[in-house]
Design a protein around this motif. Structure first.
Motif, short mmCIF file in Angstrom:
data_model
loop_
_atom_site.label_atom_id
_atom_site.label_comp_id
_atom_site.label_asym_id
_atom_site.label_seq_id
_atom_site.Cartn_x
_atom_site.Cartn_y
_atom_site.Cartn_z
N LEU A 114 0.83 -1.21 0.00
CA LEU A 114 0.00 0.00 0.00
C LEU A 114 0.86 1.26 0.00
CD1 LEU A 114 -2.83 -1.02 2.51
CD2 LEU A 114 -3.03 -0.73 0.03
N TYR A 115 2.00 1.22 0.66
CA TYR A 115 2.91 2.36 0.64
C TYR A 115 3.47 2.55 -0.78
CZ TYR A 115 2.93 1.21 5.67
OH TYR A 115 2.57 0.90 6.96
N SER A 116 3.89 1.45 -1.39
CA SER A 116 4.45 1.52 -2.74
C SER A 116 3.40 2.03 -3.73
CB SER A 116 4.96 0.15 -3.17
OG SER A 116 6.02 -0.29 -2.34
N GLU A 117 2.16 1.58 -3.54
CA GLU A 117 1.06 2.03 -4.42
C GLU A 117 0.93 3.54 -4.39
OE1 GLU A 117 -3.39 2.42 -3.23
OE2 GLU A 117 -3.09 0.35 -3.88
N ALA A 118 1.01 4.12 -3.19
CA ALA A 118 0.84 5.57 -3.05
C ALA A 118 2.01 6.32 -3.68
CB ALA A 118 0.71 5.92 -1.57
N PHE A 119 3.23 5.88 -3.42
CA PHE A 119 4.38 6.56 -4.03
C PHE A 119 4.34 6.43 -5.55
CE2 PHE A 119 6.33 5.98 0.26
CZ PHE A 119 6.67 7.31 0.49
N ARG A 120 3.94 5.27 -6.04
CA ARG A 120 3.87 5.06 -7.49
C ARG A 120 2.83 5.98 -8.11
NH1 ARG A 120 3.81 0.04 -7.12
NH2 ARG A 120 1.56 -0.30 -7.16
N ALA A 121 1.72 6.19 -7.42
CA ALA A 121 0.69 7.10 -7.93
C ALA A 121 1.21 8.52 -8.05
CB ALA A 121 -0.55 7.06 -7.03
N MET A 122 2.17 8.88 -7.20
CA MET A 122 2.76 10.22 -7.25
C MET A 122 3.92 10.30 -8.24
SD MET A 122 0.97 11.91 -5.00
CE MET A 122 1.91 13.36 -4.55
N GLY A 123 4.20 9.18 -8.93
CA GLY A 123 5.29 9.17 -9.89
C GLY A 123 6.64 8.97 -9.26
N LEU A 124 6.68 8.38 -8.05
CA LEU A 124 7.93 8.20 -7.30
C LEU A 124 8.25 6.72 -7.17
CD1 LEU A 124 7.15 10.74 -4.44
CD2 LEU A 124 8.64 11.13 -6.41
N ASP A 125 9.50 6.36 -7.45
CA ASP A 125 9.94 4.97 -7.32
C ASP A 125 10.55 4.79 -5.93
OD1 ASP A 125 10.76 2.39 -7.66
OD2 ASP A 125 12.00 2.75 -9.44
N VAL A 126 9.67 4.69 -4.94
CA VAL A 126 10.09 4.60 -3.54
C VAL A 126 9.36 3.44 -2.87
CG1 VAL A 126 10.09 5.76 -1.29
CG2 VAL A 126 10.59 7.07 -3.36
N ALA A 127 10.11 2.61 -2.16
CA ALA A 127 9.54 1.52 -1.37
C ALA A 127 9.81 1.80 0.09
CB ALA A 127 10.14 0.19 -1.79
N LEU A 128 8.86 1.45 0.95
CA LEU A 128 8.96 1.70 2.37
C LEU A 128 8.82 0.39 3.13
CD1 LEU A 128 9.15 3.74 4.68
CD2 LEU A 128 6.69 4.09 4.50
N ASP A 129 9.81 0.10 3.99
CA ASP A 129 9.82 -1.14 4.77
C ASP A 129 9.91 -0.76 6.24
OD1 ASP A 129 10.28 -3.60 5.96
OD2 ASP A 129 11.62 -4.31 4.40
N LEU A 130 8.80 -0.95 6.96
CA LEU A 130 8.76 -0.59 8.38
C LEU A 130 9.15 -1.79 9.23
CD1 LEU A 130 5.54 1.61 8.59
CD2 LEU A 130 7.90 2.29 8.18
N ARG A 131 10.04 -1.55 10.21
CA ARG A 131 10.54 -2.62 11.07
C ARG A 131 10.25 -2.28 12.54
NH1 ARG A 131 14.43 -5.75 8.29
NH2 ARG A 131 13.81 -5.73 6.09
N PRO A 132 9.96 -3.30 13.37
CA PRO A 132 9.71 -3.04 14.79
C PRO A 132 10.96 -2.48 15.47
CG PRO A 132 9.85 -5.39 14.35
CD PRO A 132 9.82 -4.73 13.03
N ALA A 133 10.77 -1.45 16.26
CA ALA A 133 11.90 -0.78 16.90
C ALA A 133 11.58 -0.47 18.35
CB ALA A 133 12.25 0.50 16.16
N SER A 134 12.63 -0.33 19.15
CA SER A 134 12.47 0.10 20.54
C SER A 134 12.00 1.55 20.56
CB SER A 134 13.79 -0.05 21.29
OG SER A 134 14.75 0.85 20.76
N PRO A 135 11.55 2.05 21.69
CA PRO A 135 10.96 3.40 21.72
C PRO A 135 11.82 4.49 21.07
CG PRO A 135 10.50 2.29 23.77
CD PRO A 135 11.39 1.37 23.00
N THR A 136 13.13 4.49 21.30
CA THR A 136 13.97 5.54 20.72
C THR A 136 14.32 5.28 19.26
OG1 THR A 136 16.01 4.48 21.50
CG2 THR A 136 14.97 6.08 22.97
#
Length: 295
Positions: A114-136
């Motif tokens: 879904l993130y890639s879909e949105a960037f692609r709609a804006m004409g941007l070749d960007v992929a987003l990969d979210l990873r679990p992280a500690s609070p900081t």
């Protein structure tokens, strides 16, 4: 011989029609005339106007139908000539603000497609990969795979507003991409972890906002640090390391991780492990310098 004399001569040479032929021709003419008089008058032809496509629909329904068509065709038409100024789906909002695109993540646990879909709609070749992280580590970039085409191509991630607390109202994970970005990028960004998820970032458990905030475990014995973790209600896991003799670095053997850790062993660092748990980097021997910190 004049013209009139010649005309009279030619007329005399044409044989006169027979009387019965004349009578038959006259009968056919009178019959056709009688039939035309007895025929009923033809109905007048009316040219019908084409009925509008939305005729008969209530005004609200007609407006909804028009908007539905615009919603489908709008991005296609706009995409032919220029990039869109904004796009949104259930996971992310992207809009052009000045000289950069700002993507606000609405659902950090959504399918990455879904993130890639949105960037692609804006004409941007960007992929987003979210990873679990500690609070900081939430909002921090783990890793960036990036290939730009110009010096002005930029991509990054952060919490907005800067320094806000993840999960609080108004605090959002964001990604920024420079206007006119023509490269390709994959951004690995820290997100809040679900209960039980292992953190994938590297951090110091003693820093502000983490589980051992305000307590420095480095160089203490395992027994001392365990007393503090029990006081804070934290679970502990160990990573056994083998320090270099001079303390400049260390190695780690996966086959040694099941060894029994004694209370006299030395803790060189504590890292966030998962919610309510920390990982202690320990060795049985003590060396002159901290092999993890380098001091």
């Amino acid at each position: 011989m004049n013209e009139m004399t010649e005309l009279e001569r030619l007329r005399s040479e044409v044989p006169a029609p027979a009387a019965d032929a004349l009578a038959a021709q006259e009968g056919r003419f009178l019959a056709a005339l009688a039939a035309e008089e007895d025929r009923p008058p033809a109905a007048p032809r009316v040219r019908r106007r084409a009925r509008p496509l939305l005729a008969g629909l209530p005004a609200a329904a007609a407006l909804a139908a028009v908007l539905a068509v615009v919603a489908v065709l709008g991005p296609v038409v706009a995409g032919r000539d220029a990039r869109l100024a904004a796009y949104a789906n259930s996971a992310i909002d992207i809009e052009l603000r000045g000289d950069e695109y700002v993507a606000t993540i609405k659902d950090p646990f959504a399918d990455h497609a879904l993130y890639s879909e949105a960037f692609r709609a804006m004409g941007l070749d960007v992929a987003l990969d979210l990873r679990p992280a500690s609070p900081t580590g939430v909002g921090k970039v783990f890793r960036l795979g990036f290939a730009g085409t110009t010096e002005r191509d930029r991509i990054g991630g952060a919490l907005r507003p800067e320094g806000c607390a993840p999960g609080r109202p108004g605090c959002a994970l964001t990604v920024t991409v420079s206007k006119g970005f023509g490269g390709k990028g994959t951004l690995y960004l820290g997100r809040p972890a679900k209960p039980g998820e292992l953190y994938q970032n590297n951090a110091d458990a003693a820093r502000k906002g983490e589980a051992l905030e305000g307590y420095v475990p480095d160089g203490r014995t395992v027994a001392e640090v365990l007393a503090e973790t029990r006081r804070r209600g934290l679970e502990v896991t160990f990573q056994i390391i083998r320090p270099a003799p001079d303390g400049d670095g260390f190695s780690m053997n996966p086959r040694e991780q099941s060894a029994k850790v004694g209370g006299h062993w030395v803790v060189w660092a504590a890292e966030p492990y998962r919610q309510g748990a920390v990982r202690l980097l320990v060795s049985e021997e003590r060396v002159p310098k901290n092999p993890v910190r380098g001091g």
